[in-house]
Design a protein around this motif. Structure first.
Motif, PDB file in Angstrom:
ATOM      1  N   PRO A   9       0.847  -1.409   0.003  1.00 24.56           N
ATOM      2  CA  PRO A   9       0.199  -0.026   0.054  1.00 24.56           C
ATOM      3  C   PRO A   9       0.884   1.270   0.004  1.00 24.56           C
ATOM      4  CG  PRO A   9       0.056  -0.954   2.278  1.00 24.56           C
ATOM      5  CD  PRO A   9       0.663  -1.964   1.221  1.00 24.56           C
ATOM      6  N   VAL A  10       0.118   2.281  -0.566  1.00 24.34           N
ATOM      7  CA  VAL A  10       0.845   3.528  -0.607  1.00 24.34           C
ATOM      8  C   VAL A  10      -0.106   4.534  -0.012  1.00 24.34           C
ATOM      9  CG1 VAL A  10       2.093   5.532  -2.066  1.00 24.34           C
ATOM     10  CG2 VAL A  10       2.363   2.907  -2.574  1.00 24.34           C
ATOM     11  N   VAL A  11       0.291   5.766   0.860  1.00 21.18           N
ATOM     12  CA  VAL A  11      -0.522   6.298   1.319  1.00 21.18           C
ATOM     13  C   VAL A  11      -0.228   7.758   0.964  1.00 21.18           C
ATOM     14  CG1 VAL A  11      -1.415   7.512   3.554  1.00 21.18           C
ATOM     15  CG2 VAL A  11      -1.004   5.042   3.315  1.00 21.18           C
ATOM     16  N   LEU A  12      -1.134   8.688   0.680  1.00 24.11           N
ATOM     17  CA  LEU A  12      -0.669  10.176   0.368  1.00 24.11           C
ATOM     18  C   LEU A  12      -1.144  10.880   1.471  1.00 24.11           C
ATOM     19  CD1 LEU A  12      -0.233  12.599  -1.209  1.00 24.11           C
ATOM     20  CD2 LEU A  12      -2.582  12.480  -1.766  1.00 24.11           C
ATOM     21  N   ILE A  13      -0.264  11.793   1.892  1.00 22.69           N
ATOM     22  CA  ILE A  13      -0.085  12.441   3.330  1.00 22.69           C
ATOM     23  C   ILE A  13      -0.158  13.917   2.894  1.00 22.69           C
ATOM     24  CG2 ILE A  13       0.708  12.917   5.489  1.00 22.69           C
ATOM     25  CD1 ILE A  13       1.809  10.238   5.479  1.00 22.69           C
ATOM     26  N   THR A  14      -1.258  14.580   2.791  1.00 21.19           N
ATOM     27  CA  THR A  14      -1.169  15.904   2.576  1.00 21.19           C
ATOM     28  C   THR A  14      -0.636  16.782   3.792  1.00 21.19           C
ATOM     29  OG1 THR A  14      -3.576  16.088   3.380  1.00 21.19           O
ATOM     30  CG2 THR A  14      -3.248  15.991   0.793  1.00 21.19           C
ATOM     31  N   HIS A  29       5.500   5.076   8.230  1.00 23.95           N
ATOM     32  CA  HIS A  29       6.909   4.469   7.725  1.00 23.95           C
ATOM     33  C   HIS A  29       7.557   3.415   8.646  1.00 23.95           C
ATOM     34  CE1 HIS A  29      11.188   4.677   6.852  1.00 23.95           C
ATOM     35  NE2 HIS A  29      10.918   4.775   5.615  1.00 23.95           N
ATOM     36  N   GLY A  30       7.289   3.586  10.006  1.00 23.50           N
ATOM     37  CA  GLY A  30       7.584   2.522  10.955  1.00 23.50           C
ATOM     38  C   GLY A  30       6.812   1.314  10.733  1.00 23.50           C
ATOM     39  N   LYS A  31       5.549   1.359  10.078  1.00 19.79           N
ATOM     40  CA  LYS A  31       4.938   0.263   9.971  1.00 19.79           C
ATOM     41  C   LYS A  31       5.324  -0.619   8.504  1.00 19.79           C
ATOM     42  CE  LYS A  31       1.392   1.378  13.278  1.00 19.79           C
ATOM     43  NZ  LYS A  31       1.564   0.164  14.017  1.00 19.79           N
ATOM     44  N   GLY A  32       6.018  -0.065   7.802  1.00 20.17           N
ATOM     45  CA  GLY A  32       6.438  -0.330   6.430  1.00 20.17           C
ATOM     46  C   GLY A  32       5.566  -0.129   5.319  1.00 20.17           C
ATOM     47  N   LEU A  53      13.914   9.742   6.247  1.00 22.36           N
ATOM     48  CA  LEU A  53      13.126   8.346   6.205  1.00 22.36           C
ATOM     49  C   LEU A  53      13.547   7.485   5.098  1.00 22.36           C
ATOM     50  CD1 LEU A  53       9.266   9.585   6.503  1.00 22.36           C
ATOM     51  CD2 LEU A  53      10.732   8.718   8.173  1.00 22.36           C
ATOM     52  N   ASN A  54      14.182   8.139   4.125  1.00 20.04           N
ATOM     53  CA  ASN A  54      14.845   7.246   2.880  1.00 20.04           C
ATOM     54  C   ASN A  54      16.276   6.582   3.508  1.00 20.04           C
ATOM     55  OD1 ASN A  54      13.020   7.100   0.789  1.00 20.04           O
ATOM     56  ND2 ASN A  54      13.509   9.389   0.134  1.00 20.04           N
ATOM     57  N   SER A  58      15.574   2.816   1.678  1.00 25.56           N
ATOM     58  CA  SER A  58      15.800   3.560   0.581  1.00 25.56           C
ATOM     59  C   SER A  58      14.640   3.417  -0.216  1.00 25.56           C
ATOM     60  CB  SER A  58      17.046   3.068  -0.088  1.00 25.56           C
ATOM     61  OG  SER A  58      17.478   3.542  -1.228  1.00 25.56           O
ATOM     62  N   GLY A  59      14.329   4.668  -1.095  1.00 21.36           N
ATOM     63  CA  GLY A  59      13.529   5.042  -1.879  1.00 21.36           C
ATOM     64  C   GLY A  59      11.846   4.558  -1.607  1.00 21.36           C
ATOM     65  N   SER A  60      11.577   4.862  -0.409  1.00 23.87           N
ATOM     66  CA  SER A  60      10.294   4.605   0.236  1.00 23.87           C
ATOM     67  C   SER A  60       9.626   5.844   0.349  1.00 23.87           C
ATOM     68  CB  SER A  60      10.544   3.991   1.745  1.00 23.87           C
ATOM     69  OG  SER A  60      10.926   4.971   2.541  1.00 23.87           O
ATOM     70  N   VAL A  61       9.934   6.991   0.148  1.00 28.04           N
ATOM     71  CA  VAL A  61       9.217   8.248   0.229  1.00 28.04           C
ATOM     72  C   VAL A  61       9.421   9.138  -0.808  1.00 28.04           C
ATOM     73  CG1 VAL A  61       8.628  10.107   1.896  1.00 28.04           C
ATOM     74  CG2 VAL A  61       9.361   8.039   2.900  1.00 28.04           C
ATOM     75  N   PRO A  62       8.535   9.547  -1.734  1.00 23.75           N
ATOM     76  CA  PRO A  62       8.620  10.549  -2.554  1.00 23.75           C
ATOM     77  C   PRO A  62       7.916  11.833  -2.180  1.00 23.75           C
ATOM     78  CG  PRO A  62       6.909   9.190  -3.513  1.00 23.75           C
ATOM     79  CD  PRO A  62       7.688   8.437  -2.265  1.00 23.75           C
ATOM     80  N   ALA A  63       8.155  12.835  -2.573  1.00 26.70           N
ATOM     81  CA  ALA A  63       7.327  14.327  -2.261  1.00 26.70           C
ATOM     82  C   ALA A  63       6.828  14.765  -3.543  1.00 26.70           C
ATOM     83  CB  ALA A  63       8.313  15.206  -1.279  1.00 26.70           C
ATOM     84  N   ARG A  64       5.805  15.601  -3.442  1.00 25.74           N
ATOM     85  CA  ARG A  64       5.145  16.155  -4.368  1.00 25.74           C
ATOM     86  C   ARG A  64       4.626  17.722  -3.832  1.00 25.74           C
ATOM     87  NH1 ARG A  64       7.710  12.870  -6.403  1.00 25.74           N
ATOM     88  NH2 ARG A  64       6.935  11.245  -7.767  1.00 25.74           N
ATOM     89  N   LYS A  65       5.059  18.654  -4.405  1.00 24.19           N
ATOM     90  CA  LYS A  65       4.590  20.146  -4.274  1.00 24.19           C
ATOM     91  C   LYS A  65       3.352  20.234  -4.891  1.00 24.19           C
ATOM     92  CE  LYS A  65       5.545  24.968  -4.233  1.00 24.19           C
ATOM     93  NZ  LYS A  65       6.313  25.971  -4.203  1.00 24.19           N
TER      94      LYS A  65
END
Length: 67
Positions: A9-14, A29-32, A53-54, A58-65
């Motif tokens: 699963p992937v979650v979007l956090i605004t 992130h701590g829960k994978g 976090l990365n 590694s590679g687990s968190v991208p960001a978007r503006k």
């Protein structure tokens, strides 16, 4: 018919760079769970969180503006 369930699963956090959003990102992130961090004006904070976090996974968190 519902949406297919993902085994990764992937979650979007605004607003995920500071305060409650950051705490939520760290908890998930701590829960994978991978997540996308959204920010509008907190780019410095978002980049610091991504780096932290990365380094853990590694590679687990991208960001978007976005607005």
């Amino acid at each position: 018919m519902g949406l297919p369930l993902s085994t990764n699963p992937v979650v979007l956090i605004t607003g995920g760079a500071r305060r409650i959003g950051r705490a939520t990102a760290e908890l998930l992130h701590g829960k994978g769970i991978n997540r996308v961090i959204h920010f509008h004006s907190s780019q410095t904070e978002a980049e610091a969180l991504l780096e932290e976090l990365n380094q853990r996974r590694s590679g687990s968190v991208p960001a978007r503006k976005a607005d």
